[in-house]
Design a protein around this motif. Sequence first.
Motif, PDB file in Angstrom:
ATOM      1  N   LEU A 114       0.919  -1.218   0.009  1.00 16.28           N
ATOM      2  CA  LEU A 114       0.056  -0.088  -0.048  1.00 16.28           C
ATOM      3  C   LEU A 114       0.931   1.240  -0.187  1.00 16.28           C
ATOM      4  CD1 LEU A 114      -2.896   1.059   0.222  1.00 16.28           C
ATOM      5  CD2 LEU A 114      -2.353   1.349   2.589  1.00 16.28           C
ATOM      6  N   ALA A 115       0.660   2.080  -1.083  1.00 19.46           N
ATOM      7  CA  ALA A 115       1.557   3.244  -1.036  1.00 19.46           C
ATOM      8  C   ALA A 115       0.539   4.471  -1.098  1.00 19.46           C
ATOM      9  CB  ALA A 115       2.435   3.402  -2.293  1.00 19.46           C
ATOM     10  N   CYS A 116       0.808   5.195  -0.244  1.00 19.99           N
ATOM     11  CA  CYS A 116       0.050   6.617  -0.026  1.00 19.99           C
ATOM     12  C   CYS A 116       0.709   7.766   0.117  1.00 19.99           C
ATOM     13  CB  CYS A 116      -0.640   6.414   1.417  1.00 19.99           C
ATOM     14  SG  CYS A 116      -1.382   4.941   1.617  1.00 19.99           S
ATOM     15  N   GLY A 117       0.288   8.863  -0.921  1.00 21.90           N
ATOM     16  CA  GLY A 117       0.806  10.148  -1.053  1.00 21.90           C
ATOM     17  C   GLY A 117       0.354  10.661  -2.216  1.00 21.90           C
ATOM     18  N   LEU A 118       1.568  11.637  -2.750  1.00 20.39           N
ATOM     19  CA  LEU A 118       1.525  12.526  -3.963  1.00 20.39           C
ATOM     20  C   LEU A 118       2.524  11.859  -5.105  1.00 20.39           C
ATOM     21  CD1 LEU A 118       0.067  14.924  -5.404  1.00 20.39           C
ATOM     22  CD2 LEU A 118       1.646  16.393  -4.175  1.00 20.39           C
ATOM     23  N   TRP A 119       2.148  11.687  -6.184  1.00 19.55           N
ATOM     24  CA  TRP A 119       3.093  11.296  -7.097  1.00 19.55           C
ATOM     25  C   TRP A 119       3.458  12.150  -8.109  1.00 19.55           C
ATOM     26  CZ3 TRP A 119      -0.008   8.023  -4.295  1.00 19.55           C
ATOM     27  CH2 TRP A 119       0.582   6.947  -3.860  1.00 19.55           C
ATOM     28  N   MET A 120       4.542  12.730  -8.307  1.00 16.51           N
ATOM     29  CA  MET A 120       4.951  13.415  -9.668  1.00 16.51           C
ATOM     30  C   MET A 120       4.019  14.499  -9.903  1.00 16.51           C
ATOM     31  SD  MET A 120       8.166  12.134  -9.821  1.00 16.51           S
ATOM     32  CE  MET A 120       8.734  12.880 -11.515  1.00 16.51           C
ATOM     33  N   PRO A 121       3.625  15.723  -8.962  1.00 19.06           N
ATOM     34  CA  PRO A 121       2.500  16.458  -9.441  1.00 19.06           C
ATOM     35  C   PRO A 121       3.252  17.330 -10.825  1.00 19.06           C
ATOM     36  CG  PRO A 121       3.549  16.957  -7.478  1.00 19.06           C
ATOM     37  CD  PRO A 121       3.948  15.696  -7.696  1.00 19.06           C
ATOM     38  N   PRO A 122       2.416  17.991 -11.360  1.00 19.43           N
ATOM     39  CA  PRO A 122       2.803  18.672 -12.436  1.00 19.43           C
ATOM     40  C   PRO A 122       3.742  20.061 -11.796  1.00 19.43           C
ATOM     41  CG  PRO A 122       0.479  18.530 -12.771  1.00 19.43           C
ATOM     42  CD  PRO A 122       0.930  17.720 -11.502  1.00 19.43           C
ATOM     43  N   ALA A 123       4.401  20.974 -12.560  1.00 17.12           N
ATOM     44  CA  ALA A 123       5.192  22.096 -12.003  1.00 17.12           C
ATOM     45  C   ALA A 123       4.360  23.099 -11.083  1.00 17.12           C
ATOM     46  CB  ALA A 123       5.708  22.784 -13.320  1.00 17.12           C
ATOM     47  N   ALA A 124       3.322  23.390 -11.468  1.00 21.51           N
ATOM     48  CA  ALA A 124       2.636  24.418 -10.587  1.00 21.51           C
ATOM     49  C   ALA A 124       2.259  23.787  -9.151  1.00 21.51           C
ATOM     50  CB  ALA A 124       1.290  24.882 -11.047  1.00 21.51           C
ATOM     51  N   GLU A 125       1.552  22.645  -9.187  1.00 22.23           N
ATOM     52  CA  GLU A 125       1.090  21.928  -8.064  1.00 22.23           C
ATOM     53  C   GLU A 125       2.595  21.456  -7.327  1.00 22.23           C
ATOM     54  OE1 GLU A 125      -2.006  21.715 -10.821  1.00 22.23           O
ATOM     55  OE2 GLU A 125       0.058  21.376 -11.038  1.00 22.23           O
ATOM     56  N   ILE A 218      -2.784  17.643  -0.179  1.00 28.79           N
ATOM     57  CA  ILE A 218      -4.005  18.313  -0.979  1.00 28.79           C
ATOM     58  C   ILE A 218      -4.479  19.622  -0.719  1.00 28.79           C
ATOM     59  CG2 ILE A 218      -6.091  17.528   0.474  1.00 28.79           C
ATOM     60  CD1 ILE A 218      -7.231  16.620  -2.251  1.00 28.79           C
ATOM     61  N   ARG A 219      -4.037  20.187   0.503  1.00 27.06           N
ATOM     62  CA  ARG A 219      -4.337  21.587   0.855  1.00 27.06           C
ATOM     63  C   ARG A 219      -3.713  22.615  -0.065  1.00 27.06           C
ATOM     64  NH1 ARG A 219      -3.087  22.288   6.790  1.00 27.06           N
ATOM     65  NH2 ARG A 219      -1.099  23.011   6.158  1.00 27.06           N
ATOM     66  N   PRO A 220      -2.518  22.554  -0.344  1.00 32.62           N
ATOM     67  CA  PRO A 220      -2.080  23.564  -1.387  1.00 32.62           C
ATOM     68  C   PRO A 220      -2.617  23.168  -2.836  1.00 32.62           C
ATOM     69  CG  PRO A 220      -0.379  22.146  -1.054  1.00 32.62           C
ATOM     70  CD  PRO A 220      -1.497  21.858   0.223  1.00 32.62           C
ATOM     71  N   LEU A 221      -3.033  22.137  -3.133  1.00 28.60           N
ATOM     72  CA  LEU A 221      -3.483  21.697  -4.410  1.00 28.60           C
ATOM     73  C   LEU A 221      -5.239  22.622  -4.463  1.00 28.60           C
ATOM     74  CD1 LEU A 221      -2.521  18.231  -5.212  1.00 28.60           C
ATOM     75  CD2 LEU A 221      -1.230  20.446  -5.486  1.00 28.60           C
ATOM     76  N   HIS A 222      -5.807  22.340  -3.360  1.00 28.09           N
ATOM     77  CA  HIS A 222      -6.901  23.037  -3.338  1.00 28.09           C
ATOM     78  C   HIS A 222      -6.877  24.482  -3.394  1.00 28.09           C
ATOM     79  CE1 HIS A 222      -9.430  19.400  -1.147  1.00 28.09           C
ATOM     80  NE2 HIS A 222      -8.985  19.311  -2.439  1.00 28.09           N
ATOM     81  N   ASP A 223      -5.974  25.028  -2.681  1.00 24.79           N
ATOM     82  CA  ASP A 223      -5.649  26.647  -2.735  1.00 24.79           C
ATOM     83  C   ASP A 223      -5.646  27.112  -4.081  1.00 24.79           C
ATOM     84  OD1 ASP A 223      -6.033  26.594   0.129  1.00 24.79           O
ATOM     85  OD2 ASP A 223      -4.284  26.888   0.635  1.00 24.79           O
ATOM     86  N   LEU A 224      -4.551  26.060  -4.776  1.00 28.31           N
ATOM     87  CA  LEU A 224      -4.049  26.515  -6.065  1.00 28.31           C
ATOM     88  C   LEU A 224      -5.350  26.490  -6.933  1.00 28.31           C
ATOM     89  CD1 LEU A 224      -1.814  27.073  -8.056  1.00 28.31           C
ATOM     90  CD2 LEU A 224      -1.361  24.631  -8.417  1.00 28.31           C
ATOM     91  N   ALA A 225      -6.039  25.456  -7.000  1.00 28.17           N
ATOM     92  CA  ALA A 225      -7.213  25.155  -7.768  1.00 28.17           C
ATOM     93  C   ALA A 225      -8.277  26.912  -7.792  1.00 28.17           C
ATOM     94  CB  ALA A 225      -8.042  24.161  -7.447  1.00 28.17           C
ATOM     95  N   ILE A 226      -8.328  27.215  -6.489  1.00 21.67           N
ATOM     96  CA  ILE A 226      -9.270  28.430  -6.032  1.00 21.67           C
ATOM     97  C   ILE A 226      -8.642  29.662  -6.669  1.00 21.67           C
ATOM     98  CG2 ILE A 226     -10.014  29.842  -4.270  1.00 21.67           C
ATOM     99  CD1 ILE A 226     -10.220  27.441  -2.574  1.00 21.67           C
ATOM    100  N   THR A 227      -7.272  29.623  -6.739  1.00 21.22           N
ATOM    101  CA  THR A 227      -6.665  30.649  -7.289  1.00 21.22           C
ATOM    102  C   THR A 227      -6.732  30.872  -8.615  1.00 21.22           C
ATOM    103  OG1 THR A 227      -4.957  30.888  -5.510  1.00 21.22           O
ATOM    104  CG2 THR A 227      -4.359  31.902  -7.489  1.00 21.22           C
ATOM    105  N   GLU A 228      -6.582  29.591  -9.526  1.00 24.07           N
ATOM    106  CA  GLU A 228      -6.874  29.643 -10.697  1.00 24.07           C
ATOM    107  C   GLU A 228      -8.189  29.857 -11.498  1.00 24.07           C
ATOM    108  OE1 GLU A 228      -4.392  28.924 -13.165  1.00 24.07           O
ATOM    109  OE2 GLU A 228      -2.934  29.165 -11.531  1.00 24.07           O
ATOM    110  N   LYS A 229      -9.251  29.599 -10.633  1.00 26.63           N
ATOM    111  CA  LYS A 229     -10.683  29.964 -10.811  1.00 26.63           C
ATOM    112  C   LYS A 229     -10.899  31.281 -10.981  1.00 26.63           C
ATOM    113  CE  LYS A 229     -13.161  25.603  -9.626  1.00 26.63           C
ATOM    114  NZ  LYS A 229     -14.238  24.991  -8.916  1.00 26.63           N
ATOM    115  N   GLU A 230     -10.151  32.053  -9.820  1.00 30.14           N
ATOM    116  CA  GLU A 230     -10.540  33.540  -9.614  1.00 30.14           C
ATOM    117  C   GLU A 230      -9.875  34.270 -10.579  1.00 30.14           C
ATOM    118  OE1 GLU A 230      -9.105  34.046  -5.558  1.00 30.14           O
ATOM    119  OE2 GLU A 230     -10.899  33.138  -4.632  1.00 30.14           O
ATOM    120  N   LYS A 231      -8.779  33.673 -11.508  1.00 29.96           N
ATOM    121  CA  LYS A 231      -8.088  34.568 -12.620  1.00 29.96           C
ATOM    122  C   LYS A 231      -9.119  35.032 -13.559  1.00 29.96           C
ATOM    123  CE  LYS A 231      -3.503  32.897 -11.762  1.00 29.96           C
ATOM    124  NZ  LYS A 231      -2.474  32.015 -12.355  1.00 29.96           N
TER     125      LYS A 231
END
Length: 231
Positions: A114-125, A218-231
């Motif tokens: 069982l492996a848990c975590g974040l795998w190789m996210p794109p540059a912004a994330e 996941i917290r910074p990914l949520h924050d980034l998604a909100i920022t992108e929507k507001e642009k």
Amino acid sequence: MKKKLTQATLDFIKDLQKNNQRDWFQENKARYEAAKDDFLEFVQHLIEGASEFEPALKDQQAKDTMFRIYRDVRFSNDKRPYKDHLCAYMAEGGRKTINPGYYLHINPNNQSFLACGLWMPPAAELKAVRQEIDYNLDEFKNIIETPDFKNKFGEIQGEKLKTNPKGYDAENPAIDLLRHKSWNASYQIPDELLLSDKLYDTVLDLMKTVKPMLDFLIRPLHDLAITEKEK
């Protein structure tokens, strides 16, 4: 409730590893379907149990978390047509998401995990997660350095940069964690456990233990998604 896998499922995977050919697979298609159903039944119960502490999994279906057995060999030197394991990814957003989640990999001969975590996210994330760790290092360390977490998962794993990421120097107290390109916590599952009634409770407990780390990632990914929507 499905608490373990069957010996027949492990036997099928072992045989597939020795006979990774289309003709053999077609002759043993019924065995594959039985192994697939066995795995999916276990994963479905796992999703339902984990939904009590991981709301993102609520109402998800095991069939949507499982990866196909068929390999894409178009651009690979390895022309074996089938994967030599069964696997599923449980996460907010489903199997194809970039979000952190829980990856269950079934491979006999004590190669399951069982492996848990974040795998190789794109540059912004990736940049956003590094910033989150830099700004909240104590919080992250308090999660991954608890005795319970370390006893189950040991050290955080994942591919790293050989040099410091841009904008961070070697004196940064978080530099080792900031060099990561993935942040993973992994637990090896022996065959004996796969066939034991303890499998369900063990995997569920591991998912519960690692949940705070996934929440942090996941917290910074949520924050980034909100920022992108507001642009």
